[in-house]
Each structure stands twice: as C-alpha cells, then as structure tokens.
Design a protein around this motif. Sequence first.
Motif, mmCIF file in Angstrom:
data_model
loop_
_atom_site.group_PDB
_atom_site.id
_atom_site.type_symbol
_atom_site.label_atom_id
_atom_site.label_comp_id
_atom_site.label_asym_id
_atom_site.label_seq_id
_atom_site.Cartn_x
_atom_site.Cartn_y
_atom_site.Cartn_z
ATOM 1 N N TYR A 185 0.844 -1.204 0.000
ATOM 2 C CA TYR A 185 0.000 0.000 0.000
ATOM 3 C C TYR A 185 0.876 1.250 0.000
ATOM 4 O O TYR A 185 0.595 2.222 -0.698
ATOM 5 C CB TYR A 185 -0.874 0.071 1.268
ATOM 6 C CG TYR A 185 -1.761 -1.106 1.557
ATOM 7 C CD1 TYR A 185 -2.852 -1.394 0.750
ATOM 8 C CD2 TYR A 185 -1.535 -1.904 2.679
ATOM 9 C CE1 TYR A 185 -3.695 -2.460 1.043
ATOM 10 C CE2 TYR A 185 -2.369 -2.965 2.980
ATOM 11 C CZ TYR A 185 -3.442 -3.243 2.159
ATOM 12 O OH TYR A 185 -4.268 -4.288 2.458
ATOM 13 N N ASP A 186 1.947 1.214 0.839
ATOM 14 C CA ASP A 186 2.816 2.391 0.968
ATOM 15 C C ASP A 186 3.449 2.766 -0.367
ATOM 16 O O ASP A 186 3.562 3.945 -0.694
ATOM 17 C CB ASP A 186 3.915 2.126 2.009
ATOM 18 C CG ASP A 186 3.349 2.082 3.425
ATOM 19 O OD1 ASP A 186 2.310 2.729 3.657
ATOM 20 O OD2 ASP A 186 3.931 1.397 4.283
ATOM 21 N N GLU A 187 3.855 1.730 -1.115
ATOM 22 C CA GLU A 187 4.496 2.013 -2.404
ATOM 23 C C GLU A 187 3.477 2.577 -3.405
ATOM 24 O O GLU A 187 3.795 3.472 -4.184
ATOM 25 C CB GLU A 187 5.151 0.740 -2.959
ATOM 26 C CG GLU A 187 6.174 1.053 -4.028
ATOM 27 C CD GLU A 187 6.944 -0.177 -4.518
ATOM 28 O OE1 GLU A 187 7.592 -0.036 -5.575
ATOM 29 O OE2 GLU A 187 6.872 -1.237 -3.875
ATOM 30 N N VAL A 195 -4.379 3.052 -8.421
ATOM 31 C CA VAL A 195 -5.042 1.770 -8.148
ATOM 32 C C VAL A 195 -6.461 2.058 -7.667
ATOM 33 O O VAL A 195 -7.444 1.574 -8.193
ATOM 34 C CB VAL A 195 -4.276 0.977 -7.064
ATOM 35 C CG1 VAL A 195 -4.982 -0.339 -6.768
ATOM 36 C CG2 VAL A 195 -2.849 0.720 -7.501
ATOM 37 N N MET A 196 -6.520 2.864 -6.623
ATOM 38 C CA MET A 196 -7.774 3.353 -6.054
ATOM 39 C C MET A 196 -7.441 4.742 -5.545
ATOM 40 O O MET A 196 -6.282 5.129 -5.525
ATOM 41 C CB MET A 196 -8.210 2.479 -4.863
ATOM 42 C CG MET A 196 -8.331 1.014 -5.175
ATOM 43 S SD MET A 196 -8.837 0.075 -3.732
ATOM 44 C CE MET A 196 -10.588 0.113 -3.900
ATOM 45 N N ASP A 197 -8.453 5.478 -5.112
ATOM 46 C CA ASP A 197 -8.101 6.793 -4.595
ATOM 47 C C ASP A 197 -7.400 6.648 -3.237
ATOM 48 O O ASP A 197 -7.420 5.587 -2.618
ATOM 49 C CB ASP A 197 -9.329 7.713 -4.523
ATOM 50 C CG ASP A 197 -10.356 7.199 -3.554
ATOM 51 O OD1 ASP A 197 -10.152 7.333 -2.346
ATOM 52 O OD2 ASP A 197 -11.373 6.634 -4.023
ATOM 53 N N MET A 203 -7.612 3.301 3.851
ATOM 54 C CA MET A 203 -8.548 2.495 4.658
ATOM 55 C C MET A 203 -8.188 1.016 4.603
ATOM 56 O O MET A 203 -8.213 0.320 5.621
ATOM 57 C CB MET A 203 -9.982 2.674 4.148
ATOM 58 C CG MET A 203 -10.630 3.949 4.608
ATOM 59 S SD MET A 203 -12.367 3.985 4.112
ATOM 60 C CE MET A 203 -13.067 2.807 5.254
ATOM 61 N N CYS A 204 -7.849 0.536 3.402
ATOM 62 C CA CYS A 204 -7.472 -0.878 3.256
ATOM 63 C C CYS A 204 -6.189 -1.170 4.031
ATOM 64 O O CYS A 204 -6.059 -2.210 4.674
ATOM 65 C CB CYS A 204 -7.295 -1.232 1.776
ATOM 66 S SG CYS A 204 -8.850 -1.279 0.866
ATOM 67 N N LEU A 209 -6.861 -4.989 4.742
ATOM 68 C CA LEU A 209 -7.672 -5.634 3.704
ATOM 69 C C LEU A 209 -6.853 -5.657 2.411
ATOM 70 O O LEU A 209 -6.642 -4.617 1.790
ATOM 71 C CB LEU A 209 -8.977 -4.855 3.479
ATOM 72 C CG LEU A 209 -9.913 -5.392 2.388
ATOM 73 C CD1 LEU A 209 -10.436 -6.786 2.738
ATOM 74 C CD2 LEU A 209 -11.083 -4.434 2.153
ATOM 75 N N PRO A 210 -6.346 -6.837 2.013
ATOM 76 C CA PRO A 210 -5.565 -6.884 0.774
ATOM 77 C C PRO A 210 -6.455 -6.639 -0.447
ATOM 78 O O PRO A 210 -7.658 -6.913 -0.412
ATOM 79 C CB PRO A 210 -4.985 -8.304 0.754
ATOM 80 C CG PRO A 210 -5.864 -9.106 1.653
ATOM 81 C CD PRO A 210 -6.471 -8.160 2.649
#
Length: 236
Positions: A185-187, A195-197, A203-204, A209-210
Amino acid sequence: METKYKRILLKLSGESLMGSQGYGIDTVRLEEYARQIAAIVVKGVEVAIVIGGGNIFRGVSGAAKGFDRVKGDQMGMLATVINSLALSSALEAIGQPARVLTAINMFPIGEHYSSRRAIETIESGVVAIMAAGTGNPFFTTDTGSALRGIEVHADVMLKGTRVDGVYTADPEKDPTATKFDEITYDEVLARGLKVMDVTATAMCRENHLPIIVFDMDTPGNLAKVISGENIGTKVY
C-alpha cells in the motif's frame, strides 16, 4: 477447485459494463459477469459486490461541467443503483439469488444497507450488491467498496477492471509500463499509482484488507483469482 478466499468484496467498474458500446449497459458483458460470479458462489464463496456508476454518470466529471458537486455525486450514487439492479436481474435470470442493499433508504428498490443484513445475506448464499456508495458526497465508489469490505469482514477486495493488474504507468498510454505481481500500500501511495483513490487505499492499509487488481473482462479470471492463481496484482 480449492478456494483461497471464503468471503470477498468484488468491486466492479461501471465503465466495464459498457462493453463495446461506449455508454450504458452491455447485456452481453453483464451476463458474462453474472456467470463468473455464480460460478464461485457454487464453490461456497460468499460474495459482496460494489459497482461504480461511470457508464451512466460520474459526479466528479459532472462537477467539472457545472453541476453542483453534492448533487453530481448524488446522481452518481443513483447510477450505481441502476447498475446494481441490472446485475441482480442478470444473476437471478441464471438462478443465482441476489439482493440489492442501498446506502440511502430507497425501499422498495432495494433494502436499506446495514452490515449485519449484508453479512446475513452472503452467509445464506445470496449475493449482496451494495449500492449508492457510502451515501455521502465526496466519497468515491472505491472508498465505498473499501468501507463495505471492512464492514463485512471480507478476506480480500477483488478489483475487477479492464487491465490485468497494477503497472508502473498507464499501460493503455505508455507501452513501456511494466506490471507488478505484488506491491505494498505504501508504495502505491508513494508512487501515486492510480489503483484506487488515496482514501480507499489508506482504509485498506489501516484495516489490513488486501486488494487484488485483475482483468474481470476475461471470462474465467474471477475463478482463477479465487483459487489463488497468480493473476493480476496483489496490494498488501
């Protein structure tokens, strides 16, 4: 078939529902999606779904054209309800029970959403389609699906798109873009990858939440992801 995931949140793009039409809902694509979803429910997978509304109306682009942002986002929420009704109809037509739950009270179009109701639904083998985003403006359906995935205790969020994973750049625009098999997520946040906002990704990450980003438009891919085949990109 062994299933790697027992309970999933499937995020579908509204744009993908257009198929080759360029707007609206392509019934062929809709039926393909319904068949892929029904095929994993038969294997005992509990399925909750969030669909975008971009094939009908997008609040952000509406605001750019002069719509009030709050009203534009509400129009976008209604677009997701239309798509959710279409998918529930396609599922029921092939014998797979489905229930539409709406974030805004819209009885009798759908039941008013609660996490308890959604969990009861998927535990009984019925597909829960959760519409109208979070019910609030300024939140995307990505954030809505992250929230719903966390609320129903999904093992994974599967983001079905037109591309087969996460790339260093947009593969439709940059031929040198290379695909990640997995990425943190950090990368994703540090590289500014779409990928997503940012809200949804954060939140994931906070709730562990993968996310698996994969090409939903190739029939059979959903079952491959569920069985643990290494297709798409895992964000963890």
